[in-house]
Design an enzyme around this catalytic site. Sequence first.
Site, PDB file in Angstrom:
ATOM      1  N   ASP A  76       0.920  -1.047  -0.105  1.00 21.18           N
ATOM      2  CA  ASP A  76      -0.032   0.209   0.156  1.00 21.18           C
ATOM      3  C   ASP A  76       0.923   1.033   0.088  1.00 21.18           C
ATOM      4  O   ASP A  76       2.164   1.039   0.020  1.00 21.18           O
ATOM      5  CB  ASP A  76      -0.942  -0.160   1.301  1.00 21.18           C
ATOM      6  CG  ASP A  76      -0.300  -0.192   2.375  1.00 21.18           C
ATOM      7  OD1 ASP A  76       1.075   0.024   2.670  1.00 21.18           O
ATOM      8  OD2 ASP A  76      -0.769  -0.969   3.576  1.00 21.18           O
ATOM      9  N   ASP A  78       1.563   5.143   1.932  1.00 18.91           N
ATOM     10  CA  ASP A  78       1.272   5.722   2.802  1.00 18.91           C
ATOM     11  C   ASP A  78       1.692   7.341   2.339  1.00 18.91           C
ATOM     12  O   ASP A  78       2.923   7.629   2.129  1.00 18.91           O
ATOM     13  CB  ASP A  78       2.017   5.400   4.079  1.00 18.91           C
ATOM     14  CG  ASP A  78       1.437   3.981   4.659  1.00 18.91           C
ATOM     15  OD1 ASP A  78       0.050   3.748   4.576  1.00 18.91           O
ATOM     16  OD2 ASP A  78       2.131   3.038   4.738  1.00 18.91           O
ATOM     17  N   ASP A 167       9.351   3.680  13.305  1.00 21.88           N
ATOM     18  CA  ASP A 167      10.001   2.415  14.272  1.00 21.88           C
ATOM     19  C   ASP A 167      11.208   1.973  13.785  1.00 21.88           C
ATOM     20  O   ASP A 167      12.322   2.010  14.439  1.00 21.88           O
ATOM     21  CB  ASP A 167       9.019   1.188  14.132  1.00 21.88           C
ATOM     22  CG  ASP A 167       8.399   0.788  12.606  1.00 21.88           C
ATOM     23  OD1 ASP A 167       8.900   1.611  11.700  1.00 21.88           O
ATOM     24  OD2 ASP A 167       7.333   0.132  12.614  1.00 21.88           O
TER      25      ASP A 167
HETATM   26  P1  ATP Z   1       3.641  -2.831   5.096  1.00 25.76           P
HETATM   27  O1  ATP Z   1       2.516  -1.862   4.948  1.00 25.76           O
HETATM   28  O2  ATP Z   1       4.417  -3.080   4.280  1.00 25.76           O
HETATM   29  O3  ATP Z   1       3.044  -4.071   6.072  1.00 25.76           O
HETATM   30  P2  ATP Z   1       4.772  -0.551   6.602  1.00 25.76           P
HETATM   31  O4  ATP Z   1       6.047  -0.244   6.856  1.00 25.76           O
HETATM   32  O5  ATP Z   1       4.150   0.226   5.602  1.00 25.76           O
HETATM   33  O6  ATP Z   1       4.873  -2.069   5.959  1.00 25.76           O
HETATM   34  P3  ATP Z   1       2.495   0.329   7.797  1.00 25.76           P
HETATM   35  O7  ATP Z   1       1.859  -0.533   9.160  1.00 25.76           O
HETATM   36  O8  ATP Z   1       1.508   0.424   6.840  1.00 25.76           O
HETATM   37  O9  ATP Z   1       3.734  -0.692   7.845  1.00 25.76           O
HETATM   38  O10 ATP Z   1       2.842   1.715   8.660  1.00 25.76           O
HETATM   39  C1  ATP Z   1       3.470   2.571   7.700  1.00 25.76           C
HETATM   40  C2  ATP Z   1       4.667   3.269   8.353  1.00 25.76           C
HETATM   41  O11 ATP Z   1       4.343   4.130   9.627  1.00 25.76           O
HETATM   42  C3  ATP Z   1       5.771   2.461   8.810  1.00 25.76           C
HETATM   43  O12 ATP Z   1       6.732   2.279   7.762  1.00 25.76           O
HETATM   44  C4  ATP Z   1       6.523   3.223   9.864  1.00 25.76           C
HETATM   45  O13 ATP Z   1       7.185   4.306   9.493  1.00 25.76           O
HETATM   46  C5  ATP Z   1       5.197   3.707  10.670  1.00 25.76           C
HETATM   47  N1  ATP Z   1       4.972   2.731  11.859  1.00 25.76           N
HETATM   48  C6  ATP Z   1       3.794   2.097  11.812  1.00 25.76           C
HETATM   49  N2  ATP Z   1       3.722   1.442  12.935  1.00 25.76           N
HETATM   50  C7  ATP Z   1       4.617   1.967  13.579  1.00 25.76           C
HETATM   51  C8  ATP Z   1       4.936   1.955  15.119  1.00 25.76           C
HETATM   52  N3  ATP Z   1       3.995   0.982  15.717  1.00 25.76           N
HETATM   53  N4  ATP Z   1       5.736   2.818  15.788  1.00 25.76           N
HETATM   54  C9  ATP Z   1       6.269   3.523  14.905  1.00 25.76           C
HETATM   55  N5  ATP Z   1       6.241   3.699  13.671  1.00 25.76           N
HETATM   56  C10 ATP Z   1       5.206   2.962  12.868  1.00 25.76           C
HETATM   57 MG    MG Z   2       2.215   0.605   4.775  1.00 29.98          MG
END
Ligand code: ATP
Ligand code: MG
Length: 477
Positions: A76, A78, A167
């Site tokens: 996705d 963001d 994170d």
């Molecule tokens: P994917 O969507 O591929 O599973 P993602 O890294 O994009 O991985 P998301 O849950 O969509 O994960 O979160 C988007 C972004 O928000 C992350 O890349 C990170 O920068 C931030 N993020 C998400 N969860 C946390 C958290 N618990 N603590 C700190 N930052 C976070």
């Molecule tokens: Mg994501």
Amino acid sequence: MLTGLKSLVRKATSLFASPKAQTYPIVIPRSDHSLSRQDLSPNAVKVLYRLNKAGYDAYLVGGCVRDHLIGIEPKDFDVVTNATPEQVHNIFSNSRLIGRRFKLVHVTFGREIIEVSTFRANSAQDDDDDDTPTTSLKGKDSARSAHGIVLRDNVYGSIEEDAERRDFTFNALYYNVQDFSIHDFCGGLKDIELRQIRIIGDARQRYQEDPVRMLRAIRFAGKLGFEIEAETAAPIKEMAHLLDHIPPARLFEEVLKLLGSGNGIETYHLLRQYGLFRYLFPDTDALLQSGWKRNDIDPEAFILQGLKNTDDRIQSGKTTAPYFLYAVLLWPSVALRHEEFQAQGMPATPALHQAANMVLDNQVASTAIPRRFSTPMREIWDMQYRLPKRYGKRAFLLLEHPRFRAGFDFLLIRELSGTELDGLGDWWEKFQHGTESQQRELIKSIDNFANDKEGPKKRRPRRRKKSNAPQRETFDE
Ligand code: ATP
Ligand code: MG
């Protein structure tokens, strides 16, 4: 794409005399990286341009930038901006405000949702200096639990602050659609090159604020095959218990991402290795630790086979159902409890229902299971005791059952993991695809089994009991 990344990181680091004295952000211009506008979701690009046009900064961030640089297709997109959620909502008529712990905006384009969040500051530091806002955006909306867990995280900040509160370093890479540059605030590019997962800041403090980050470290290790860097990994075992304070609904979602995204087997091993699995599936973990096995079920072999089934389906582009995954993970406990209730003298069917109730009741204390999932889970389990009973019209009726396919797939997993079921899977495979006359032949073939305990000859007419016994919960009869 990783080879390209190496030269990209070299170029970026050579901009500075000494890598130790690295100054962030490192800005990688369009010419020096492989991420191009064509790789992006056109809707995400639209959102970025609209925000820019309205006078706001807007970047792509997180998984989409990370995954592109690693060479895998992002799940996705963001977007992050200096507009507040309300301001974003006002710009897009096709948007809605969501979240409480973490307010953000969903902009919808048909089935695609672009998530837009506002730059945030780390509320850990801000709680102490209530009177000194660092930016005009800053609001006072953060809160922590008695365990130091961040309950609300709506303190807005600058892009630098936003990067610091993410994170892992590779999740703090920002793509600017105005000049197509990538901004690396925490050394994420270097860590991608080193294939490592590194938390931003002090690992203990970051896990304390949000214990789910421990699960996320494992998720990325399973998904990307990266190592968890030593300091990031060190406190996990000891701090795993903090997951007990996370709302079960959030953990339910995390489990689906962890085990239902195509890398379930690897992730399962890591979760167990780091002592996290027991906080997600306490009953299953206790059972696995105890080494309990029966000649018709080997719990770990069964779970691994079930995870393999999900992984294979995802890798070949098929859909998977969360309830199926949960039914797999809890089945060994259901089988154990079923045996125990029967040993106490309870007949097989009520004992199964009682076992299902007990296992589900225990499980929801750790991870919520919405009813729309627990009902089909019960049906899949129930089906395991109905599929062997194929006499008369039963086989035809079972075939019509909405949960037949899931029950049958589940049965195959049991067989593949070593459960001996007298060729039941094969029988059903033929029955499903046979002509009507072949189906009748198949039914006849089982009617002829001399040792069929539940065959038609031994069936007694049913009598209604006038007892006050509690009504057996019906699954689907
Ligand atoms: P994917 O969507 O591929 O599973 P993602 O890294 O994009 O991985 P998301 O849950 O969509 O994960 O979160 C988007 C972004 O928000 C992350 O890349 C990170 O920068 C931030 N993020 C998400 N969860 C946390 C958290 N618990 N603590 C700190 N930052 C976070
Ligand atoms: Mg994501």
